[in-house]
Scaffold this motif. Structure first.
Motif, PDB file in Angstrom:
ATOM      1  N   ALA A 162       0.830  -1.209   0.000  1.00  0.00           N
ATOM      2  CA  ALA A 162       0.000   0.000   0.000  1.00  0.00           C
ATOM      3  C   ALA A 162       0.859   1.252   0.000  1.00  0.00           C
ATOM      4  O   ALA A 162       0.547   2.232  -0.696  1.00  0.00           O
ATOM      5  N   CYS A 188       0.561   3.743  -3.079  1.00  0.00           N
ATOM      6  CA  CYS A 188      -0.012   5.039  -2.706  1.00  0.00           C
ATOM      7  C   CYS A 188       0.942   6.181  -3.038  1.00  0.00           C
ATOM      8  O   CYS A 188       0.539   7.178  -3.656  1.00  0.00           O
ATOM      9  N   TYR A 209      -4.077  -5.854  -5.075  1.00  0.00           N
ATOM     10  CA  TYR A 209      -3.815  -7.039  -4.248  1.00  0.00           C
ATOM     11  C   TYR A 209      -4.214  -8.338  -4.954  1.00  0.00           C
ATOM     12  O   TYR A 209      -4.350  -9.374  -4.307  1.00  0.00           O
ATOM     13  N   VAL A 254      -5.885   1.449  -1.975  1.00  0.00           N
ATOM     14  CA  VAL A 254      -4.867   0.537  -1.451  1.00  0.00           C
ATOM     15  C   VAL A 254      -4.664   0.745   0.043  1.00  0.00           C
ATOM     16  O   VAL A 254      -4.393  -0.208   0.793  1.00  0.00           O
ATOM     17  N   VAL A 255      -4.796   1.998   0.502  1.00  0.00           N
ATOM     18  CA  VAL A 255      -4.643   2.259   1.942  1.00  0.00           C
ATOM     19  C   VAL A 255      -5.796   1.624   2.713  1.00  0.00           C
ATOM     20  O   VAL A 255      -5.591   0.950   3.731  1.00  0.00           O
ATOM     21  N   ALA A 297      -5.324  -2.120   2.816  1.00  0.00           N
ATOM     22  CA  ALA A 297      -4.344  -2.572   3.806  1.00  0.00           C
ATOM     23  C   ALA A 297      -4.923  -2.533   5.210  1.00  0.00           C
ATOM     24  O   ALA A 297      -4.687  -3.452   6.021  1.00  0.00           O
TER      25      ALA A 297
END
Length: 552
Positions: A175, A179, A370, A516-517, A520
């Motif tokens: 991430a 990011c 992912y 993505v954050v 995660a």
């Protein structure tokens, strides 16, 4: 014999081509030059450039390839005045053979640029992060994530420990890389476009960036494949964003200034088809190459990057010199105009669509970034039937098949979107074509695809994941087509369409960074028995928010 009548000032005028010397002709040419001529329009102000950039980002490529009749307002178009639509913005009049070369150059260039980028994002970078934490994805890994213990029979502290390593380290590390890279691309893309606008060399404004950007991207990709630490991956991945922008931004600008308005729609369609095909090819190349070694996807991507710039420059007609281009001061405000959201009450509908796209891209990025971990750990956690071969072989094959299924879904949306909207308009009336209800229904279809993927991963039958890829690819393609007229209708100021479309294009990297954050965080918070499977319902929530924001 009578001499023919000589008309004063007409028949007795000397032939300047014969009477004047070369020095006299050059002096006359200097006097005829306009020292105050206006510089070419900046890329940030051109709606055509931003439309091409949207297609290059892969988020509006289906809409461009479908040739939906939703014209972006462009007050610089030759169709609005007495200029010749067969003459490009740079003053050239390409013949039939040159138009064909332009078409193939943009199609091949966009495909060769999109393919290595997809291979890096889908497979190569996630696998390199796993290697940085000492997890060899070629070996059987007992109890990495959900379902692995039940399949392999592994249990106890070792299984929980392996699951904790995967959830706590891999997802946050990946991430952070994705990011930071996405945020860097928001600033690098308009910066490179502004620098390219001000380049004055005899090879043209765009050619040097394409050639150097391809070679530099290849070198940085090889460096990424040689690194196995997160800090180094972050540094070189951010640097790769700049070299990648050297490929994408000039190519989008060249499409707007080198293609005459008469052929713009056709060549934009081929450019978008090249993006769609390149994304599918990248998934196939990355999935197959990873089975033969972790470095192979990087090697294949580097070769494609190196070829991309040279192939585009060699196929299209030679770009005219930009040495005579007027000097224009560089402005950070102009270069970073895409970072600022338009303000005012008249911009509220447009801002809602930008936020809607941001959440939609967060959902797409949440499963896409992912995907290698989902396939490798959640699907093939530790299958004893496959321990005699590298575990990356079935996982890579599945990623390749899913890329082809997504391509098939996007292709179906490309060819059927127009017919679907026409049929719905016949059944529900003309209001349906610009209705947000259609966008919300496409979002529901995307959620159904996510739920199908969740059920397949939880129950088993990994080959059925192609159903998830096909449905989501088709649904996202429909969303591209159905949202386009809403965005055009919601533009606050048609005269500033270029800048506003740049803001809309920037919603993709912002959404990817957010996705993505959040992904995660979800992976770290859920129990180890769920792991990466929890990304599917989290993505469905983001799609629901996107549909809510898209409503009136």
């Amino acid at each position: 014999m009578l001499e023919p009548y000589v008309r004063p000032g007409i028949d007795d005028r000397p032939d300047y081509d014969k009477a004047l010397s070369k020095e006299d002709k050059s002096a006359v040419a200097r006097l005829a030059a306009d020292p105050k001529r206006l510089p070419p329009e900046a890329s940030a102000d051109q709606p055509g450039v931003q439309t091409a950039r949207l297609a290059a980002d892969g988020t509006a490529s289906v809409a461009a390839a479908a040739a939906v009749d939703t014209a972006v307002p462009d007050y610089a178009s030759s169709f609005l005045d007495m200029r010749d639509p067969m003459v490009a913005a740079d003053g050239e009049r390409p013949d039939a053979a040159q138009v064909t070369r332009l078409k193939w150059a943009f199609a091949a260039g966009s495909m060769l640029i999109a393919a290595p980028w997809a291979a890096l994002n889908l497979v190569a970078i996630p696998n390199q992060v796993a290697l940085a934490f000492g997890i060899d994805t070629k070996a059987a890994l007992a109890g990495i994530v959900s379902g692995a213990s039940s399949v392999s029979g592994a249990s106890g502290p070792s299984a929980v420990s392996a699951a904790s390593v995967s959830a706590i380290h891999l997802a946050p590390a990946l991430a952070s890389i994705v990011c930071l890279g996405a945020i860097a691309s928001v600033f690098f893309t308009p910066l490179v476009a502004a620098l390219s606008d001000r380049t004055r060399v005899r090879f043209g404004r765009r050619t040097p960036y394409l050639v150097v950007g391809g070679v530099l991207s290849a070198l940085l990709t090889l460096a990424l494949g040689a690194l196995q630490n997160v800090a180094g991956l972050i540094v070189f991945w951010v640097a790769l964003q700049f070299s990648y922008a050297m490929l994408v931004a000039p190519l989008a600008s060249a499409l707007s200034e080198r293609v005459p308005d008469k052929f713009r729609d056709v060549i934009e369609r081929w450019n978008a088809i090249g993006v769609i095909a390149g994304q599918a090819a990248g998934g196939v190349i990355g999935g197959l190459a990873i089975a033969f070694g972790a470095f192979n996807p990087f090697l294949c991507a580097a070769v494609l990057f190196a070829v991309a710039g040279f192939a585009t420059v060699l196929v299209w007609p030679r770009e005219p010199s930009s040495e005579e281009q007027p000097h224009t001061p560089f402005s950070w405000t102009m270069a970073l105009a895409a970072v600022r959201m338009p303000s005012g009450p008249e911009s509220k509908p447009f801002r809602r669509l930008v936020w809607s796209r941001m959440f939609m891209m967060a959902a797409v990025g949440m499963t896409g970034a992912y995907l290698w971990y989902i396939v490798r750990f959640a699907v093939y956690g530790d299958d004893p039937k496959l321990t005699s071969a590298p575990m990356t072989l079935p996982a890579g094959m599945l990623v390749a098949l899913m890329a082809l299924a997504t391509f098939a879904g996007a292709l179906l949306a490309t060819f059927s979107a127009g017919a679907i909207t026409d049929k719905l308009e016949e059944g529900f009336g003309a209001w349906w074509r610009d209705s947000r209800v259609a966008v919300m229904m496409a979002c529901v279809l995307y959620v159904l695809g996510l739920l199908a993927g969740l059920a397949i991963v939880a129950v088993g039958g990994e080959r059925s994941l192609m159903v998830f890829s096909f449905i989501t690819g088709f649904a996202f393609g429909l969303i591209d087509v159905l949202v386009q007229p809403l965005v055009v209708a919601a533009l606050p100021d048609p005269r500033a369409a270029g800048r506003d479309l740049g803001v809309y294009a920037a919603a993709k990297p912002w959404g990817l960074a957010f996705g993505v954050v959040v992904g995660a965080v979800v992976v770290m918070l859920v129990p180890a028995s769920l792991g990466y499977v929890a990304l599917f319902p989290a993505a469905a929530v983001c799609v629901a928010v996107a549909a809510f924001l898209a409503r009136k």
